[in-house]
Write a protein that holds these residues in place. Sequence first.
Motif, PDB file in Angstrom:
ATOM      1  N   GLU A 264     -17.413  -3.996  23.548  1.00 56.71           N
ATOM      2  CA  GLU A 264     -16.295  -4.897  23.793  1.00 56.71           C
ATOM      3  C   GLU A 264     -15.071  -4.512  22.949  1.00 56.71           C
ATOM      4  OE1 GLU A 264     -20.110  -7.352  24.249  1.00 56.71           O
ATOM      5  OE2 GLU A 264     -19.283  -5.928  22.781  1.00 56.71           O
ATOM      6  N   LYS A 265     -13.900  -4.787  23.480  1.00 63.41           N
ATOM      7  CA  LYS A 265     -12.656  -4.605  22.738  1.00 63.41           C
ATOM      8  C   LYS A 265     -12.372  -5.903  21.980  1.00 63.41           C
ATOM      9  CE  LYS A 265     -11.908  -0.460  24.250  1.00 63.41           C
ATOM     10  NZ  LYS A 265     -12.068   0.701  23.328  1.00 63.41           N
ATOM     11  N   LEU A 266     -12.845  -5.983  20.777  1.00 65.42           N
ATOM     12  CA  LEU A 266     -12.732  -7.189  19.972  1.00 65.42           C
ATOM     13  C   LEU A 266     -11.585  -7.069  18.978  1.00 65.42           C
ATOM     14  CD1 LEU A 266     -16.545  -7.620  19.329  1.00 65.42           C
ATOM     15  CD2 LEU A 266     -15.151  -8.958  20.899  1.00 65.42           C
ATOM     16  N   ARG A 267     -11.130  -8.209  18.491  1.00 68.43           N
ATOM     17  CA  ARG A 267      -9.991  -8.214  17.576  1.00 68.43           C
ATOM     18  C   ARG A 267     -10.324  -7.442  16.304  1.00 68.43           C
ATOM     19  NH1 ARG A 267      -7.893 -11.307  13.279  1.00 68.43           N
ATOM     20  NH2 ARG A 267      -9.652 -12.751  13.291  1.00 68.43           N
ATOM     21  N   PRO A 268      -9.591  -6.374  16.023  1.00 66.51           N
ATOM     22  CA  PRO A 268      -9.833  -5.623  14.790  1.00 66.51           C
ATOM     23  C   PRO A 268      -9.183  -6.324  13.603  1.00 66.51           C
ATOM     24  CG  PRO A 268      -8.021  -4.637  15.967  1.00 66.51           C
ATOM     25  CD  PRO A 268      -8.495  -5.778  16.823  1.00 66.51           C
ATOM     26  N   LEU A 269      -9.521  -5.878  12.402  1.00 68.63           N
ATOM     27  CA  LEU A 269      -8.819  -6.299  11.202  1.00 68.63           C
ATOM     28  C   LEU A 269      -7.861  -5.187  10.794  1.00 68.63           C
ATOM     29  CD1 LEU A 269     -11.577  -7.982   8.996  1.00 68.63           C
ATOM     30  CD2 LEU A 269      -9.747  -9.100  10.271  1.00 68.63           C
ATOM     31  N   ARG A 270      -6.682  -5.574  10.344  1.00 68.83           N
ATOM     32  CA  ARG A 270      -5.712  -4.597   9.857  1.00 68.83           C
ATOM     33  C   ARG A 270      -5.731  -4.594   8.339  1.00 68.83           C
ATOM     34  NH1 ARG A 270      -0.028  -5.832  12.276  1.00 68.83           N
ATOM     35  NH2 ARG A 270      -0.550  -7.879  11.434  1.00 68.83           N
ATOM     36  N   MET A 271      -5.836  -3.409   7.750  1.00 75.31           N
ATOM     37  CA  MET A 271      -5.784  -3.256   6.298  1.00 75.31           C
ATOM     38  C   MET A 271      -4.383  -2.846   5.912  1.00 75.31           C
ATOM     39  SD  MET A 271      -5.597  -0.908   3.626  1.00 75.31           S
ATOM     40  CE  MET A 271      -6.237   0.683   4.131  1.00 75.31           C
ATOM     41  N   GLY A 272      -3.872  -3.424   4.822  1.00 75.90           N
ATOM     42  CA  GLY A 272      -2.548  -3.063   4.383  1.00 75.90           C
ATOM     43  C   GLY A 272      -2.240  -3.582   2.996  1.00 75.90           C
ATOM     44  N   VAL A 273      -0.953  -3.574   2.668  1.00 72.89           N
ATOM     45  CA  VAL A 273      -0.478  -3.998   1.343  1.00 72.89           C
ATOM     46  C   VAL A 273       0.158  -5.372   1.465  1.00 72.89           C
ATOM     47  CG1 VAL A 273       0.988  -3.417  -0.621  1.00 72.89           C
ATOM     48  CG2 VAL A 273      -0.008  -1.593   0.762  1.00 72.89           C
ATOM     49  N   ALA A 274      -0.274  -6.284   0.591  1.00 68.56           N
ATOM     50  CA  ALA A 274       0.285  -7.633   0.576  1.00 68.56           C
ATOM     51  C   ALA A 274       0.950  -7.896  -0.768  1.00 68.56           C
ATOM     52  CB  ALA A 274      -0.812  -8.663   0.829  1.00 68.56           C
ATOM     53  N   ARG A 275       2.055  -8.655  -0.724  1.00 67.82           N
ATOM     54  CA  ARG A 275       2.726  -9.061  -1.958  1.00 67.82           C
ATOM     55  C   ARG A 275       3.514 -10.328  -1.687  1.00 67.82           C
ATOM     56  NH1 ARG A 275       8.237  -7.409  -2.391  1.00 67.82           N
ATOM     57  NH2 ARG A 275       8.975  -6.196  -0.606  1.00 67.82           N
ATOM     58  N   LEU A 276       3.758 -11.090  -2.723  1.00 70.66           N
ATOM     59  CA  LEU A 276       4.531 -12.315  -2.592  1.00 70.66           C
ATOM     60  C   LEU A 276       5.964 -11.956  -2.215  1.00 70.66           C
ATOM     61  CD1 LEU A 276       3.622 -15.239  -2.933  1.00 70.66           C
ATOM     62  CD2 LEU A 276       4.607 -15.231  -5.219  1.00 70.66           C
ATOM     63  N   SER A 277       6.468 -12.544  -1.148  1.00 70.30           N
ATOM     64  CA  SER A 277       7.759 -12.146  -0.585  1.00 70.30           C
ATOM     65  C   SER A 277       8.902 -12.285  -1.580  1.00 70.30           C
ATOM     66  CB  SER A 277       8.072 -12.987   0.662  1.00 70.30           C
ATOM     67  OG  SER A 277       7.065 -12.837   1.641  1.00 70.30           O
ATOM     68  N   GLN A 278       8.856 -13.309  -2.435  1.00 66.11           N
ATOM     69  CA  GLN A 278       9.988 -13.565  -3.325  1.00 66.11           C
ATOM     70  C   GLN A 278      10.039 -12.615  -4.521  1.00 66.11           C
ATOM     71  OE1 GLN A 278       9.554 -17.256  -5.700  1.00 66.11           O
ATOM     72  NE2 GLN A 278       7.537 -17.450  -4.761  1.00 66.11           N
ATOM     73  N   PHE A 279       8.979 -11.816  -4.753  1.00 62.79           N
ATOM     74  CA  PHE A 279       8.959 -10.912  -5.901  1.00 62.79           C
ATOM     75  C   PHE A 279       9.556  -9.555  -5.515  1.00 62.79           C
ATOM     76  CE2 PHE A 279       5.260 -12.755  -8.615  1.00 62.79           C
ATOM     77  CZ  PHE A 279       5.983 -13.921  -8.776  1.00 62.79           C
ATOM     78  N   ARG A 280      10.433  -9.056  -6.380  1.00 60.97           N
ATOM     79  CA  ARG A 280      10.945  -7.700  -6.190  1.00 60.97           C
ATOM     80  C   ARG A 280       9.905  -6.693  -6.671  1.00 60.97           C
ATOM     81  NH1 ARG A 280      14.961  -9.810  -9.192  1.00 60.97           N
ATOM     82  NH2 ARG A 280      14.538  -8.299 -10.833  1.00 60.97           N
ATOM     83  N   LEU A 281       9.807  -5.598  -5.943  1.00 64.98           N
ATOM     84  CA  LEU A 281       8.878  -4.550  -6.345  1.00 64.98           C
ATOM     85  C   LEU A 281       9.390  -3.845  -7.596  1.00 64.98           C
ATOM     86  CD1 LEU A 281       7.849  -2.756  -3.033  1.00 64.98           C
ATOM     87  CD2 LEU A 281       6.394  -4.157  -4.492  1.00 64.98           C
ATOM     88  N   THR A 282       8.508  -3.632  -8.556  1.00 65.26           N
ATOM     89  CA  THR A 282       8.851  -2.785  -9.693  1.00 65.26           C
ATOM     90  C   THR A 282       8.814  -1.324  -9.233  1.00 65.26           C
ATOM     91  OG1 THR A 282       6.543  -2.582 -10.389  1.00 65.26           O
ATOM     92  CG2 THR A 282       7.824  -4.436 -11.296  1.00 65.26           C
ATOM     93  N   PRO A 283       9.453  -0.414  -9.975  1.00 68.69           N
ATOM     94  CA  PRO A 283       9.368   1.009  -9.607  1.00 68.69           C
ATOM     95  C   PRO A 283       7.926   1.499  -9.502  1.00 68.69           C
ATOM     96  CG  PRO A 283      11.098   0.673 -11.214  1.00 68.69           C
ATOM     97  CD  PRO A 283      10.382  -0.648 -11.101  1.00 68.69           C
ATOM     98  N   ALA A 284       7.051   1.012 -10.398  1.00 66.03           N
ATOM     99  CA  ALA A 284       5.647   1.443 -10.360  1.00 66.03           C
ATOM    100  C   ALA A 284       4.982   0.988  -9.065  1.00 66.03           C
ATOM    101  CB  ALA A 284       4.893   0.901 -11.572  1.00 66.03           C
ATOM    102  N   ALA A 285       5.233  -0.246  -8.651  1.00 66.62           N
ATOM    103  CA  ALA A 285       4.642  -0.761  -7.415  1.00 66.62           C
ATOM    104  C   ALA A 285       5.166  -0.009  -6.205  1.00 66.62           C
ATOM    105  CB  ALA A 285       4.917  -2.255  -7.292  1.00 66.62           C
ATOM    106  N   GLY A 286       6.466   0.267  -6.180  1.00 67.09           N
ATOM    107  CA  GLY A 286       7.025   1.022  -5.069  1.00 67.09           C
ATOM    108  C   GLY A 286       6.442   2.420  -4.966  1.00 67.09           C
TER     109      GLY A 286
END
Length: 315
Positions: A264-286
Amino acid sequence: MRFTLKHLRYFVVAGEMSSVTKAAEALHVSQPSISSAILHLEDVTDLQLFVRHHAQGLSLTPSGRQFLRKAKQLLAEADGLVHYASTLGSDVAGSLRIVGFPTFTPILVPGLIKRFVDAYPAVKVHCDEKHQKDIIQSLHDGRYELALTYDMQIPADIEFEPLMEFPPYAVVGRDHPLAQRTEVSLAELAPLPMVLLDWPMSREYFYSLFLSLELEPNFAYQAESLGMVRGLVGNGFGYTLFNSPMACNLAFDGTELVAIPLKEKLRPLRMGVARLSQFRLTPAAGAFIKQLEDQVRDLSSSVFEDKRFYRLLID
């Protein structure tokens, strides 16, 4: 600025420990110093940060919890600035705290961290593993800057960048009657004994796959660790469903496992990067996200050789 980093640090420790006394002991300062810092912050922000409980410590107000998250981010950025000042000439420095989902983090992240710290030796990376519910809460609490996780019940205030897509598939022991099959349907599996990976949100996802086809699974066994699920399946107690590819086809006790795609073609899970929207990325995180994207584009690990078990979502 009407308050200092010291005020923020005293407030954060008191908030995390829910106690002025414990914060004073941890920071090796007097209790009045902690209390004075908290009162000063409440005065200049016009917020009530704590509810005081007589002889029972403190508890953060809703405003206090939000202020705590921002204060921790500011303190982390200040620490990063100190590291940067000590390593002038390096664009990326400081500390980076990440958290990952336990199914794929041990497969993907150790090698990624090795390559990252080789490229950016001035960065210290700390990585934990948590279930989805705890990952989301930890991002909200400001404990981690980045999370590597699935798109399961991601709230609107968390930004999610998908990188890979993992369809569900069946896993059985080598001696299971279905072990020689090249594919199997969920309808065939539903009446058979299933070993369920009993994690918050994960169990709801796997159950939803059956419900989408109006099937009722036979949850014969539940386990709260991947190792136990694999061991039960390897010893013939039933099949299970996984998403991320298996790095090894052996359980901890040496019993052999077989992965079988679903018809069956079932709903897959997507893997990715999550972060709190209001936080700016530090250079290390970027820089870490860029390294992760490069690794995903150039998957050379044998665990990802079989393209039936994943699909890339980035160019």
